[in-house]
Design a protein around this motif. Sequence first.
Motif, PDB file in Angstrom:
ATOM      1  N   ASP A   1      48.343  44.286  36.424  1.00 14.66           N
ATOM      2  CA  ASP A   1      47.520  45.070  37.343  1.00 14.66           C
ATOM      3  C   ASP A   1      46.448  44.157  37.943  1.00 14.66           C
ATOM      4  O   ASP A   1      45.670  43.542  37.201  1.00 14.66           O
ATOM      5  CB  ASP A   1      46.870  46.242  36.599  1.00 14.66           C
ATOM      6  CG  ASP A   1      46.013  47.090  37.513  1.00 14.66           C
ATOM      7  OD1 ASP A   1      46.572  47.751  38.398  1.00 14.66           O
ATOM      8  OD2 ASP A   1      44.769  47.066  37.352  1.00 14.66           O
ATOM      9  N   ILE A   2      46.387  44.066  39.269  1.00 10.33           N
ATOM     10  CA  ILE A   2      45.469  43.152  39.944  1.00 10.33           C
ATOM     11  C   ILE A   2      44.536  43.927  40.860  1.00 10.33           C
ATOM     12  O   ILE A   2      44.977  44.770  41.646  1.00 10.33           O
ATOM     13  CB  ILE A   2      46.243  42.094  40.761  1.00 10.33           C
ATOM     14  CG1 ILE A   2      47.194  41.299  39.851  1.00 10.33           C
ATOM     15  CG2 ILE A   2      45.277  41.138  41.456  1.00 10.33           C
ATOM     16  CD1 ILE A   2      48.016  40.268  40.582  1.00 10.33           C
ATOM     17  N   MET A   3      43.248  43.626  40.755  1.00  5.63           N
ATOM     18  CA  MET A   3      42.245  44.197  41.636  1.00  5.63           C
ATOM     19  C   MET A   3      41.527  43.038  42.329  1.00  5.63           C
ATOM     20  O   MET A   3      41.074  42.098  41.656  1.00  5.63           O
ATOM     21  CB  MET A   3      41.236  45.035  40.855  1.00  5.63           C
ATOM     22  CG  MET A   3      40.166  45.675  41.732  1.00  5.63           C
ATOM     23  SD  MET A   3      38.783  46.348  40.774  1.00  5.63           S
ATOM     24  CE  MET A   3      37.986  44.839  40.234  1.00  5.63           C
ATOM     25  N   SER A   4      41.425  43.093  43.649  1.00  9.09           N
ATOM     26  CA  SER A   4      40.824  42.003  44.408  1.00  9.09           C
ATOM     27  C   SER A   4      39.688  42.523  45.273  1.00  9.09           C
ATOM     28  O   SER A   4      39.831  43.521  45.982  1.00  9.09           O
ATOM     29  CB  SER A   4      41.889  41.328  45.289  1.00  9.09           C
ATOM     30  OG  SER A   4      41.323  40.299  46.069  1.00  9.09           O
ATOM     31  N   SER A   5      38.541  41.842  45.210  1.00  9.42           N
ATOM     32  CA  SER A   5      37.395  42.176  46.054  1.00  9.42           C
ATOM     33  C   SER A   5      36.661  40.880  46.385  1.00  9.42           C
ATOM     34  O   SER A   5      37.025  39.798  45.913  1.00  9.42           O
ATOM     35  CB  SER A   5      36.450  43.156  45.345  1.00  9.42           C
ATOM     36  OG  SER A   5      35.834  42.527  44.229  1.00  9.42           O
ATOM     37  N   GLU A   6      35.616  40.971  47.209  1.00 13.08           N
ATOM     38  CA  GLU A   6      34.864  39.775  47.562  1.00 13.08           C
ATOM     39  C   GLU A   6      34.159  39.170  46.355  1.00 13.08           C
ATOM     40  O   GLU A   6      33.944  37.959  46.307  1.00 13.08           O
ATOM     41  CB  GLU A   6      33.836  40.103  48.644  1.00 13.08           C
ATOM     42  CG  GLU A   6      34.447  40.472  49.991  1.00 13.08           C
ATOM     43  CD  GLU A   6      33.387  40.708  51.039  1.00 13.08           C
ATOM     44  OE1 GLU A   6      32.180  40.597  50.699  1.00 13.08           O
ATOM     45  OE2 GLU A   6      33.735  40.988  52.202  1.00 13.08           O
ATOM     46  N   SER A   7      33.810  39.992  45.386  1.00 12.51           N
ATOM     47  CA  SER A   7      33.058  39.496  44.237  1.00 12.51           C
ATOM     48  C   SER A   7      33.950  39.051  43.089  1.00 12.51           C
ATOM     49  O   SER A   7      33.565  38.176  42.300  1.00 12.51           O
ATOM     50  CB  SER A   7      32.085  40.563  43.730  1.00 12.51           C
ATOM     51  OG  SER A   7      32.806  41.726  43.318  1.00 12.51           O
TER      52      SER A   7
END
Length: 206
Positions: free
Chosen positions: A100-106
């Motif tokens: 499970d991958i979550m991507s954001s600027e931070s």
Amino acid sequence: MKPHIRSIVTALAITVLVVWFMVRIVAPSLPPMVGRPDVHEIKQFNHPASESFRLVNSDGLVRVSTHSAPTIRGSAEIRAFVRGDGTEVDLQEYVAGLVDIMSSESQVRILTEPSDRPDGFELFVVYDVQVPAGTNVEIESNNGNVWVQPGCGRVAVKGRNTDIDVRGPKGAVVAESVNGRITVQEAPDGGQLKTVNGNVYADVAG
């Protein structure tokens, strides 16, 4: 008792002791993944660079290195095995949602096994990840070693049955392991290293 009989009895006693030690102490600590896996997949990922990278892995190795591209990319090699009442069809479905991958600027966060593992399955996942130089790295590992190559920012690693090796970080290192060795080289000051049942080798500025 004749000397040769005494020698035989002693040898038998030593053999029984060794077998007991291997079965009761060593075997439970070894990964059960032997032979050809029932499911073998390699999942690739590529996401825009972020301030930090976080990975949680249950069983398997983790390698993190740096590169010049503005992305966080890598692969997860999954070897899965059926044990007991598990079936290959069910295992294939489980592996499909394993990473499970979550991507954001931070932050780019990867969570291995977001749901509880069903009975009868064994898994071994090897991660090879590349991040931009200076990216902060946070790893949680259970039953697998962690290598962090030079160029990362702050590094935090928490492991169980985990050897931790961190080389040339640009930020402080916080590493904690149970049943594992910690090696840190060319690190700035301000870090914290702690291990139970393992040695610590550190080269820290200041």
